[in-house]
Design a protein around this motif. Structure first.
Motif, PDB file in Angstrom:
ATOM      1  N   ARG A  14       2.285   1.795  -3.357  1.00 62.38           N
ATOM      2  CA  ARG A  14       1.251   2.139  -4.331  1.00 62.38           C
ATOM      3  C   ARG A  14       0.899   3.622  -4.316  1.00 62.38           C
ATOM      4  O   ARG A  14       0.508   4.185  -5.324  1.00 62.38           O
ATOM      5  N   VAL A  15       1.017   4.256  -3.174  1.00 66.84           N
ATOM      6  CA  VAL A  15       0.612   5.659  -3.047  1.00 66.84           C
ATOM      7  C   VAL A  15       1.592   6.530  -3.827  1.00 66.84           C
ATOM      8  O   VAL A  15       2.742   6.680  -3.454  1.00 66.84           O
ATOM      9  N   ARG A  16       1.099   7.086  -4.922  1.00 68.31           N
ATOM     10  CA  ARG A  16       1.957   7.951  -5.729  1.00 68.31           C
ATOM     11  C   ARG A  16       1.145   8.897  -6.603  1.00 68.31           C
ATOM     12  O   ARG A  16       1.614   9.389  -7.606  1.00 68.31           O
ATOM     13  N   GLY A  17      -0.090   9.133  -6.272  1.00 71.15           N
ATOM     14  CA  GLY A  17      -0.932  10.046  -7.039  1.00 71.15           C
ATOM     15  C   GLY A  17      -2.156   9.328  -7.570  1.00 71.15           C
ATOM     16  O   GLY A  17      -2.351   8.142  -7.336  1.00 71.15           O
ATOM     17  N   PRO A  18      -2.990  10.072  -8.290  1.00 74.48           N
ATOM     18  CA  PRO A  18      -4.226   9.473  -8.805  1.00 74.48           C
ATOM     19  C   PRO A  18      -3.931   8.415  -9.874  1.00 74.48           C
ATOM     20  O   PRO A  18      -3.035   8.593 -10.703  1.00 74.48           O
ATOM     21  N   PRO A  19      -4.661   7.312  -9.857  1.00 72.58           N
ATOM     22  CA  PRO A  19      -4.409   6.258 -10.837  1.00 72.58           C
ATOM     23  C   PRO A  19      -4.913   6.639 -12.228  1.00 72.58           C
ATOM     24  O   PRO A  19      -5.868   7.393 -12.383  1.00 72.58           O
ATOM     25  N   ALA A  51       0.831  -1.204   0.000  1.00 73.34           N
ATOM     26  CA  ALA A  51       0.000   0.000   0.000  1.00 73.34           C
ATOM     27  C   ALA A  51       0.864   1.252   0.000  1.00 73.34           C
ATOM     28  O   ALA A  51       0.569   2.222  -0.700  1.00 73.34           O
ATOM     29  N   VAL A  52       1.943   1.245   0.771  1.00 73.91           N
ATOM     30  CA  VAL A  52       2.852   2.403   0.808  1.00 73.91           C
ATOM     31  C   VAL A  52       3.511   2.602  -0.547  1.00 73.91           C
ATOM     32  O   VAL A  52       3.620   3.729  -1.034  1.00 73.91           O
TER      33      VAL A  52
END
Length: 63
Positions: A24-29, A21-22
């Motif tokens: 994955r967090v990098r802005g809107p998909p 999850a960490v």
């Protein structure tokens, strides 16, 4: 020392899940990523629905 089912999940499932999850967090998909996430979500639900009765049966039998 025997682990309960909840402790097992907390030790062996939660840390990799949090790490992913960490990462994955990098802005809107993007649109394609949304479809991929939807597919993973469907597979997750199917896996939980399919395996939960079996897990409960095994835990009840003391396996």
């Amino acid at each position: 020392m025997a682990l309960t089912y909840g402790q097992f999940l907390a030790v062996f499932v939660a840390p990799p899940l949090v790490a992913l999850a960490v990462l994955r967090v990098r802005g809107p998909p993007r649109a394609s990523e949304r479809w991929s996430l939807a597919g993973v979500g469907v597979l997750l639900v199917l896996a939980l629905v399919y395996t939960t009765p079996w897990d409960n049966y095994l835990v009840g039998r003391g396996v």
